[in-house]
Design a protein around this motif. Structure first.
Motif: not given
Length: 490
Positions: A117-119, A135-137, A140-141, A108-112
């Motif tokens: 990051x998408x925003x 790149x950060x996306x 984090x995924x 849930x940490x990475x999911x949230x």
């Protein structure tokens, strides 16, 4: 509104997500309340920003050209509005799904955090800022893809890294080119590159565009760089829905649109060999993805190949390089997200309840899981393009734009759309028919433990089904809005 609220919308889910493993939740439900409140608060803030757009905010200025900025324009409004509506429902669904999974808090940490990051991609004011969040996306995924740490998950994560980083390297070539020759790199509909820069050879400029286009389209799973997406189905279903419907693949399509319409500009590109090449790749992927889905028996992989096909609908619309084509691409971006996240959540509910993954093992489940199979049927009809569902609207707009372009290449695209509709009917309805009508002699006694999941899974499916039909019956306000965005009026 205060421009710094744009930063707050990006950082709130990232910072709030980082706190999830640290906070001393006494019970699991307390963590659920915290995450849902965090995501809903972010979505409310996003919609306040979209309705009252603040001024552009310069975060960092290294040189006149290398600047990190956040700005909300028409295209960013579409993407940010889409993910802010879908994310709270995705979080709600994931609570029930993750009850049987380990390492919930890191998940849930990475999911949230992915939400924030998408925003950042949606709110990026120029190509460099978008590339940073793009790149950060990926970073984090990666933990979400590898979450189960099974052999398949590790291999899928490795392939995801290779493809994503390789595609980003291609995209970086275009970014550097635009930074060097573009002057002001802020996104402007029509492109900021202008005429042929610096006396360069025109074919070189087109080659750089193609390299960047293909690089960013890796996340959109366009042929030949598509295979990471079906393999990523090894991740938990909330992650695959995130990858296939909301964040990652849509970020790839979004970046392609930014590069084409807001950086290079269609006036320079239309009618060139570069346009014909990217159109050909998109059209081939549309048919190829459907063909692969027909022969696939694993449910999530079948839906993954469906995503490969449907994402190229968006790429195809963008590659038409007209206002109508962009409007059709944006419409399918929105409607496909709703239809595909519903289909993936249905597949996840089936697997969660029965632990079956292959379609031949799911005969007769429809009568035992009427809510889940009913929602899947609605999403299937939508993706087929049946009138009365939102998929018909977006496919109609894409076909209309292709015919309006009046070239041989776009007419071939119309044929690809029709072939795809037929193949989609085959691979989606085969599953539905087997679920509801397994045969007269089928023994339902062996399915006595099969049943629908609880309301946390059913509620998002009901909302998505209502949206699919609702937009199919009345989508005029939304399509008019998207047309105004495509025309640069918003």
């Amino acid at each position: 509104m205060n421009s710094w609220l744009t930063v707050a919308a990006v950082l709130l889910p990232i910072a709030g997500g980082i706190l999830i493993p640290i906070l001393p939740f006494r019970r699991r439900i307390h963590m659920e309340w915290y995450i849902e409140a965090l995501v809903i608060a972010t979505s409310v803030l996003v919609w306040c920003l979209l309705l009252h757009r603040p001024e552009e905010l310069v975060l960092l200025r290294f040189t006149d050209q290398i600047v990190f900025t956040l700005r909300i324009d028409g295209l960013g409004t579409v993407f940010a509005g889409l993910i802010s509506v879908l994310w709270p429902l995705a979080i709600l669904y994931s609570y029930e799904y993750m009850t049987h999974e380990e390492r919930e808090r890191p998940f849930f940490m990475f999911y949230t955090a992915t939400f924030g990051v998408t925003l950042g991609i949606a709110f990026a004011g120029n190509i460099l800022t978008m590339y940073f969040f793009y790149e950060l996306l990926t970073l984090v995924t990666i933990p979400l893809v590898i979450h189960t740490f099974t052999r398949d998950a590790v291999l899928a994560a490795r392939k995801y890294i290779y493809f994503s980083m390789g595609g980003a390297a291609f995209g970086f070539i275009a970014v550097v080119f635009l930074l060097y020759y573009g002057g002001n790199t802020e996104f402007v509909l029509g492109g900021f590159l202008g005429s042929l820069p610096g006396g360069l050879n025109f074919n070189l400029v087109l080659a750089v565009f193609v390299i960047g286009f293909i690089g960013f389209s890796v996340k959109a799973a366009m042929f030949p760089f598509y295979s990471w997406l079906p393999d990523a189905g090894a991740a938990p279903t909330p992650v695959t829905a995130l990858l296939h419907a909301v964040a990652v693949v849509k970020a790839g399509a979004f970046a392609v649109i930014r590069l084409t319409y807001y950086c290079f500009g269609t006036e320079m590109l239309i009618g060139t060999w570069a346009q014909k090449l990217v159109l050909s790749l998109a059209m081939f992927t549309i048919v190829f993805g459907c063909s692969m889905a027909v022969r696939e028996t694993h449910l999530k992989r079948r839906l993954a190949f469906s995503t490969v096909s449907n994402l190229s609908y968006i790429i195809f619309g963008a590659a038409i390089m007209t206002t109508a084509g962009l409007a059709g691409a944006l419409c399918h971006m929105v409607f496909h997200a709703i239809m595909k996240i519903s289909a993936f959540f249905c597949s996840g509910a089936i697997m969660h309840q029965t632990d079956h993954h292959f379609i031949p093992d799911m005969d007769g489940f429809g009568r035992k899981m009427p809510w889940v199979y009913g929602a899947f049927t609605v999403s299937a009809l939508g993706m087929m393009g049946v009138p009365g569902c939102c998929g018909f609207i977006s496919k109609w707009l894409l076909a209309e734009a292709a015919i309006g372009a009046g070239t041989v290449w776009t007419w071939i695209g119309v044929a690809a759309l029709l072939i795809s509709a037929l193949l989609t009917a085959i691979y989606m309805m085969t599953f539905v028919v087997r679920g509801f009508f397994p045969g007269k002699d089928f023994d339902y006694e062996k399915l006595r433990d099969v049943r629908d999941p609880n309301w946390k899974m059913i509620l998002p499916l009901a909302v998505f089904s209502i949206a699919i039909v609702g937009f199919g019956l009345y989508s005029t306000p939304l399509t008019e809005f998207l047309s105004r965005v495509a025309a640069g009026l918003i």
